[in-house]
Scaffold this motif. Structure first.
Motif, PDB file in Angstrom:
ATOM      1  N   GLU A 131      24.324 -26.772  23.678  1.00  0.00           N
ATOM      2  CA  GLU A 131      24.828 -28.090  23.298  1.00  0.00           C
ATOM      3  C   GLU A 131      23.706 -29.020  22.876  1.00  0.00           C
ATOM      4  N   GLU A 132      22.590 -29.004  23.618  1.00  0.00           N
ATOM      5  CA  GLU A 132      21.502 -29.925  23.280  1.00  0.00           C
ATOM      6  C   GLU A 132      20.805 -29.515  21.983  1.00  0.00           C
TER       7      GLU A 132
ATOM      8  N   GLY B  51      31.661 -34.996  18.141  1.00  0.00           N
ATOM      9  CA  GLY B  51      32.761 -34.147  17.708  1.00  0.00           C
ATOM     10  C   GLY B  51      32.279 -32.872  17.059  1.00  0.00           C
ATOM     11  N   ARG B  52      31.246 -32.979  16.231  1.00  0.00           N
ATOM     12  CA  ARG B  52      30.702 -31.786  15.577  1.00  0.00           C
ATOM     13  C   ARG B  52      30.068 -30.844  16.600  1.00  0.00           C
ATOM     14  N   VAL B  53      29.424 -31.409  17.603  1.00  0.00           N
ATOM     15  CA  VAL B  53      28.843 -30.582  18.657  1.00  0.00           C
ATOM     16  C   VAL B  53      29.952 -29.856  19.415  1.00  0.00           C
ATOM     17  N   ALA B  54      31.020 -30.573  19.769  1.00  0.00           N
ATOM     18  CA  ALA B  54      32.132 -29.959  20.505  1.00  0.00           C
ATOM     19  C   ALA B  54      32.764 -28.834  19.694  1.00  0.00           C
TER      20      ALA B  54
ATOM     21  N   MET C  91      30.525 -25.830  19.840  1.00  0.00           N
ATOM     22  CA  MET C  91      30.515 -25.189  21.155  1.00  0.00           C
ATOM     23  C   MET C  91      31.736 -24.293  21.365  1.00  0.00           C
ATOM     24  N   GLN C  92      32.865 -24.639  20.776  1.00  0.00           N
ATOM     25  CA  GLN C  92      34.073 -23.847  21.034  1.00  0.00           C
ATOM     26  C   GLN C  92      34.147 -22.574  20.189  1.00  0.00           C
ATOM     27  N   ARG C  93      33.318 -22.455  19.176  1.00  0.00           N
ATOM     28  CA  ARG C  93      33.447 -21.313  18.270  1.00  0.00           C
ATOM     29  C   ARG C  93      33.174 -19.979  18.952  1.00  0.00           C
ATOM     30  N   ILE C  94      32.312 -19.972  19.956  1.00  0.00           N
ATOM     31  CA  ILE C  94      31.967 -18.708  20.601  1.00  0.00           C
ATOM     32  C   ILE C  94      33.106 -18.175  21.461  1.00  0.00           C
ATOM     33  N   GLN C  95      34.092 -19.022  21.753  1.00  0.00           N
ATOM     34  CA  GLN C  95      35.171 -18.582  22.629  1.00  0.00           C
ATOM     35  C   GLN C  95      35.957 -17.426  22.039  1.00  0.00           C
ATOM     36  N   MET C  96      35.972 -17.294  20.718  1.00  0.00           N
ATOM     37  CA  MET C  96      36.713 -16.176  20.127  1.00  0.00           C
ATOM     38  C   MET C  96      36.097 -14.842  20.533  1.00  0.00           C
TER      39      MET C  96
END
Length: 304
Positions: free
Chosen positions: A142-143, A163-166, A169-174
């Motif tokens: 994140e940092e 928002g762009r950071v969030a 961060m969620q893209r790896i969940q796939m």
């Protein structure tokens, strides 16, 4: 010639919600185009039958617009598609295609040029990524991500940066999902591990995070480091992402070429095959994945 006359079928494309709406919309779009061609009906004639424009038919057949269930039903009637199993499958695809895209919760922060990649990558069977400058977005802390995004968009307000950071961060969940997760093969230039992004602590924690991800995702994540000695093979100059899907007969390969102020997409077979060959060559000369943990451990000493 007999194969050319064979009626197209969509029954081989599974209903898989985890692949996202865009994949279902694109598969259905291609099927509608093939059905129209098989029926020998011109786009203008199809447009008249559902009281729309020829341009709308074109957008429907390329997956660039939402489907209206009534329009699709009418087109199927016109194309003489009467198989009840096919009609049921198409109805499922229409409903799935109407769901929100994976990036829509972050719509204010998702760059329009990135949205096609975000929408299609959940449906990928395999993703090959080359990054010459930075840690790939899927694998950033994140940092690290905040520093990179803020450097590229120094005038954006803090809320949009967050928002762009969030979103990143969620893209790896796939890669962590239980059902048919993609396999990510990421190749990075060795200088990525030496280029300071933030403080030495930021870099140290980023590399530790990469080691943790490799341990966690032994099957879904493969990371190769390309040293300077790869020479011209690594001189691509910009990030490249190549997507291959579970159902290539319905979803052709997609190539994403990142530019500083945007992106270019390629999905013609000749283009995708060319970039596949370029990336295969790079993977072949980069350090093998078995050496990556040791190379990351060595890179940590630079940032202690």
């Amino acid at each position: 010639m007999a194969a050319d006359r064979q009626a197209p079928s969509i029954l081989g494309f599974p209903h898989r919600p985890e692949w996202g709406p865009a994949a279902h919309r694109k598969a259905l779009a291609g099927h509608l185009r093939r059905c129209r061609d098989h029926a020998g009906i011109a786009p203008r004639q199809a447009a008249r039958c559902i009281h729309t424009s020829e341009a709308t038919i074109s957008r429907m057949e390329t997956g660039q617009t939402a489907f209206k269930a009534a329009d699709v039903e009418r087109l199927l009637d016109i194309y003489s598609r009467t198989d009840p199993l096919e009609r049921e499958q198409i109805a499922n695809l229409v409903r799935e295609a109407a769901k929100p895209e994976v990036w829509q919760p972050y719509a204010d922060a998702a760059p329009p040029t990135l949205r096609p990649l975000l929408a299609m990558e959940p449906a990928a069977r395999r993703i090959i990524s080359y990054e010459p400058q930075l840690v790939p977005g899927w694998l950033q802390t994140e940092e690290y991500a905040e520093i990179v995004i803020r450097a590229a968009h120094p005038t954006k307000p803090a809320r949009e940066i967050a928002g762009r950071v969030a979103l990143r961060m969620q893209r790896i969940q796939m890669l962590r999902r239980a059902e048919s997760p993609p396999v990510l093969l990421a190749v990075v230039d060795s200088e990525v591990l030496r280029r300071p992004v933030g403080t030495p602590g930021v870099m140290y924690r980023q590399i530790k995070y990469l080691l943790a991800l490799l341990e966690e995702m032994h099957y879904q994540l493969h990371l190769q480091i390309a040293p300077l000695t790869v020479g011209a093979a690594g001189a691509i100059g910009h990030p490249v992402v190549h997507l291959r899907f579970f159902t290539p007969e319905y979803l052709p390969d997609m190539v994403y070429l990142e530019q500083y102020e945007g992106a270019i997409y390629r999905d013609k077979p000749t283009d995708s095959e060319r970039y596949q060959a370029i990336l295969n060559n790079l993977c072949g000369v980069a350090n093998p994945t078995e050496q990556t943990p040791a190379l990351l451990e060595q890179a940590l000493t630079t940032w202690r």
